[in-house]
Design a protein around this motif. Structure first.
Motif, PDB file in Angstrom:
ATOM      1  N   PHE A 111       1.143 -11.178  -3.387  1.00  0.00           N
ATOM      2  CA  PHE A 111       2.093  -9.540  -3.674  1.00  0.00           C
ATOM      3  C   PHE A 111       2.492  -9.249  -2.130  1.00  0.00           C
ATOM      4  O   PHE A 111       1.005  -9.580  -0.982  1.00  0.00           O
ATOM      5  N   SER A 112       3.060  -7.915  -1.963  1.00  0.00           N
ATOM      6  CA  SER A 112       3.419  -7.538  -0.891  1.00  0.00           C
ATOM      7  C   SER A 112       4.261  -6.467  -0.886  1.00  0.00           C
ATOM      8  O   SER A 112       5.127  -6.374  -2.400  1.00  0.00           O
ATOM      9  N   PRO A 113       4.332  -5.939  -0.208  1.00  0.00           N
ATOM     10  CA  PRO A 113       5.447  -4.956  -0.311  1.00  0.00           C
ATOM     11  C   PRO A 113       6.875  -5.283  -1.323  1.00  0.00           C
ATOM     12  O   PRO A 113       7.398  -5.845  -0.620  1.00  0.00           O
ATOM     13  N   ALA A 114       7.139  -4.246  -2.205  1.00  0.00           N
ATOM     14  CA  ALA A 114       8.349  -4.031  -2.622  1.00  0.00           C
ATOM     15  C   ALA A 114       9.754  -3.869  -1.746  1.00  0.00           C
ATOM     16  O   ALA A 114       9.592  -3.034  -0.707  1.00  0.00           O
ATOM     17  N   ALA A 115      10.359  -4.128  -2.177  1.00  0.00           N
ATOM     18  CA  ALA A 115      11.823  -4.320  -1.217  1.00  0.00           C
ATOM     19  C   ALA A 115      12.305  -2.452  -1.523  1.00  0.00           C
ATOM     20  O   ALA A 115      12.550  -1.562  -0.360  1.00  0.00           O
ATOM     21  N   VAL A 139       1.296   2.011   6.300  1.00  0.00           N
ATOM     22  CA  VAL A 139       1.295   0.283   6.599  1.00  0.00           C
ATOM     23  C   VAL A 139      -0.514   0.339   5.958  1.00  0.00           C
ATOM     24  O   VAL A 139      -0.999  -0.504   5.635  1.00  0.00           O
ATOM     25  N   ASN A 140      -1.603   1.212   6.052  1.00  0.00           N
ATOM     26  CA  ASN A 140      -2.571   1.543   5.413  1.00  0.00           C
ATOM     27  C   ASN A 140      -2.762   1.369   4.329  1.00  0.00           C
ATOM     28  O   ASN A 140      -3.609   0.046   3.745  1.00  0.00           O
ATOM     29  N   TYR A 141      -1.732   1.761   3.624  1.00  0.00           N
ATOM     30  CA  TYR A 141      -1.599   1.084   1.750  1.00  0.00           C
ATOM     31  C   TYR A 141      -1.237   0.146   1.758  1.00  0.00           C
ATOM     32  O   TYR A 141      -1.793  -0.809   1.476  1.00  0.00           O
ATOM     33  N   PHE A 142       0.024  -1.178   2.661  1.00  0.00           N
ATOM     34  CA  PHE A 142      -0.028  -2.045   1.974  1.00  0.00           C
ATOM     35  C   PHE A 142      -0.759  -3.033   3.121  1.00  0.00           C
ATOM     36  O   PHE A 142      -0.615  -4.167   3.091  1.00  0.00           O
ATOM     37  N   ARG A 143      -1.677  -2.891   3.746  1.00  0.00           N
ATOM     38  CA  ARG A 143      -1.894  -4.174   5.107  1.00  0.00           C
ATOM     39  C   ARG A 143      -3.059  -4.688   3.952  1.00  0.00           C
ATOM     40  O   ARG A 143      -3.943  -5.394   4.734  1.00  0.00           O
ATOM     41  N   ILE A 144      -2.701  -4.818   2.896  1.00  0.00           N
ATOM     42  CA  ILE A 144      -3.609  -5.912   1.773  1.00  0.00           C
ATOM     43  C   ILE A 144      -2.095  -7.096   1.207  1.00  0.00           C
ATOM     44  O   ILE A 144      -1.474  -6.988   2.038  1.00  0.00           O
ATOM     45  N   GLY A 145      -3.303  -8.175   1.048  1.00  0.00           N
ATOM     46  CA  GLY A 145      -2.051  -9.132   0.318  1.00  0.00           C
ATOM     47  C   GLY A 145      -1.600 -10.307   0.880  1.00  0.00           C
ATOM     48  O   GLY A 145      -2.039 -10.337   2.304  1.00  0.00           O
ATOM     49  N   HIS A 146      -0.184 -10.045   1.362  1.00  0.00           N
ATOM     50  CA  HIS A 146       0.131 -11.397   1.883  1.00  0.00           C
ATOM     51  C   HIS A 146       1.961  -9.903   2.284  1.00  0.00           C
ATOM     52  O   HIS A 146       2.695 -11.246   2.410  1.00  0.00           O
ATOM     53  N   THR A 155     -10.562  -4.895   1.242  1.00  0.00           N
ATOM     54  CA  THR A 155      -9.690  -4.052   0.756  1.00  0.00           C
ATOM     55  C   THR A 155      -9.951  -2.663   1.279  1.00  0.00           C
ATOM     56  O   THR A 155     -11.021  -2.026   1.029  1.00  0.00           O
ATOM     57  N   PRO A 156      -9.244  -1.773   2.407  1.00  0.00           N
ATOM     58  CA  PRO A 156      -9.642  -0.487   2.190  1.00  0.00           C
ATOM     59  C   PRO A 156      -9.476   0.798   0.769  1.00  0.00           C
ATOM     60  O   PRO A 156      -8.306   0.258   0.183  1.00  0.00           O
TER      61      PRO A 156
END
Length: 434
Positions: A324-328, A365-372, A427-428
């Protein structure tokens, strides 16, 4: 004051324990606790902590504190006790959703935010005891990252058939009569019910106004029956071999249901989708048929949940695993906000531009800095750097990006441009990206 007064903490704890011990208990005498000065003080502290903008009356926290917070809260308390309190109209703010669509937020004035906050402080422990494990939206000690971890864990357990549910104008569809009935099942206090009705009706005869402190609690309460149905579906699948073969996660109106990919459960997604349709129909909420879909992760299909694109990939050892990674769409929203800020500060020094950009980039970035998210972060970092370089070039009346003229050391160390794009594998806690 840095935290809720001990008396209020103990009261909330006692309410929760009593509600948990007896699922049929109806609570009375709640209004007196809502109107207590200590409850209003805590509600004011929480409202101020959120740093919200003023409502239609234009009154800010600075104005209130200049005139005296205690006097402000005592006036609210007197209005509550003598029955003269009336919520003011809310300020409407439209948030772009993309493709020309908007989400409308209703921003109450600070006085009404304090009242809603006090109501939430007393009612929340009652309904928290009834909420299900799969519900994560704006609940104490639960985050969007917890919901994402639940979905990823289900994929690891071969739950590869996914029902990605999309609701059409959920907050605007809520029937207030049904919502009040759900509250009355646990609250036996006419003053509380009257106050709640005033708050609901202040935004119209149907729906819940998004933007106030109380709306997340009410929106979760309204969908608790859907969560209970999904819990029964989980229990049904466990009867076969002692293992759960379905899972779900809901964050406010964002819902996904995951079903075991084994052929024996092939008909289960259709059955669950039928039951979901029935449940939402009883609530007066419509599922968006164009966007609600069933995804098969075994054929490399993708679904989006809380801003992340989920699919199933391979590890280095060849095992199947969730990715899972940030959606476009989430990245596009970030780009739009950065463009707005750089345009607004076009004539400002680069230091001022960076000062405004850093909180936006850091929050995203702090929200999406998990996964891939590493590949996406590299793209975002490069894009942001180009925007800053273009600002520098325009200030010098030059073309290009100044790759030779301005070093990375200048941008990141001397000017202080945000540079923490590391993935966090623990996971933060974070709120969902907007």
């Amino acid at each position: 004051m840095t935290k809720a007064p001990i008396g209020l903490q103990d009261l909330r704890r006692r309410i929760y324990r009593a509600a948990k011990a007896d699922k049929t208990k109806r609570f009375w005498g709640m209004f007196v606790h809502i109107a207590k000065l200590s409850t209003l003080e805590e509600a004011y502290r929480l409202a101020k902590r959120n740093k919200g903008a003023p409502g239609l009356d234009g009154i800010t926290f600075d104005v209130i504190e200049a005139q005296g917070v205690t006097a402000f809260l005592l006036d609210i308390r007197e209005q509550l006790l003598n029955g003269t309190y009336q919520p003011a109209r809310t300020r409407q703010v439209r948030i772009p959703k993309g493709k020309g669509k908007y989400r409308t937020l209703s921003v109450p004035c600070i006085r009404d935010r304090v009242v809603e906050g006090a109501l939430k402080l007393i009612l929340e422990p009652i309904f928290e005891s009834d909420f299900q494990d799969g519900s994560y939206g704006y609940r104490p000690k639960r985050t969007a990252h917890d919901a994402i971890a639940r979905v990823a864990d289900a994929i690891i357990r071969n739950h590869t058939r996914v029902i990605d549910v999309d609701l059409k104008d959920y907050f605007g569809s809520v029937r207030q009569d049904l919502l009040l009935k759900k509250v009355a099942e646990r609250v036996d206090d006419e003053q509380v019910m009257h106050l709640l009705k005033l708050i609901l009706r202040s935004s119209g005869k149907r729906g819940i106004a998004q933007g106030g402190p109380l709306s997340p609690l009410l929106s979760n309460l309204y969908l608790t029956g859907v969560d209970e149905m999904l819990e029964r579906a989980k229990s049904y699948t466990r009867q076969r071999d002692g293992y759960y073969h379905t899972e779900y996660a809901r964050f406010a109106d964002d819902l996904v249901v995951l079903v075991d990919g084994h052929p024996v459960w092939e008909q289960l997604p259709r059955m669950i989708l039928t039951r979901l349709t029935e449940e939402f129909s009883e609530l007066g909420v419509e599922m968006n048929r164009e966007k609600t879909r069933t995804v098969d992760l075994t054929v490399k299909e993708v679904f989006t949940f809380l801003g992340f694109n989920f699919h199933r990939g391979k590890t280095r050892s060849g095992k199947s695993a969730p990715r899972f990674s940030p959606a476009a769409k989430a990245r596009t929203k970030l780009y739009r906000r950065i463009k707005e800020e750089t345009t607004r500060h076009r004539s400002q020094p680069v230091q001022e531009v960076i000062r405004c950009l850093n909180p936006i980039i850091g929050g995203w970035v702090n929200y999406f800095r998990i996964g891939h998210s590493s590949d996406c972060f590299a793209i975002v970092k490069d894009w942001v750097e180009r925007k800053v370089r273009r600002h520098l070039a325009r200030a010098c009346k030059r073309k290009g990006f100044g790759w030779q003229r301005w070093s990375k050391e200048l941008l990141y160390e001397r000017l202080g441009l945000y540079n923490d794009y590391q993935i966090c594998y623990n996971t933060p806690k974070a709120a969902p990206a907007r």
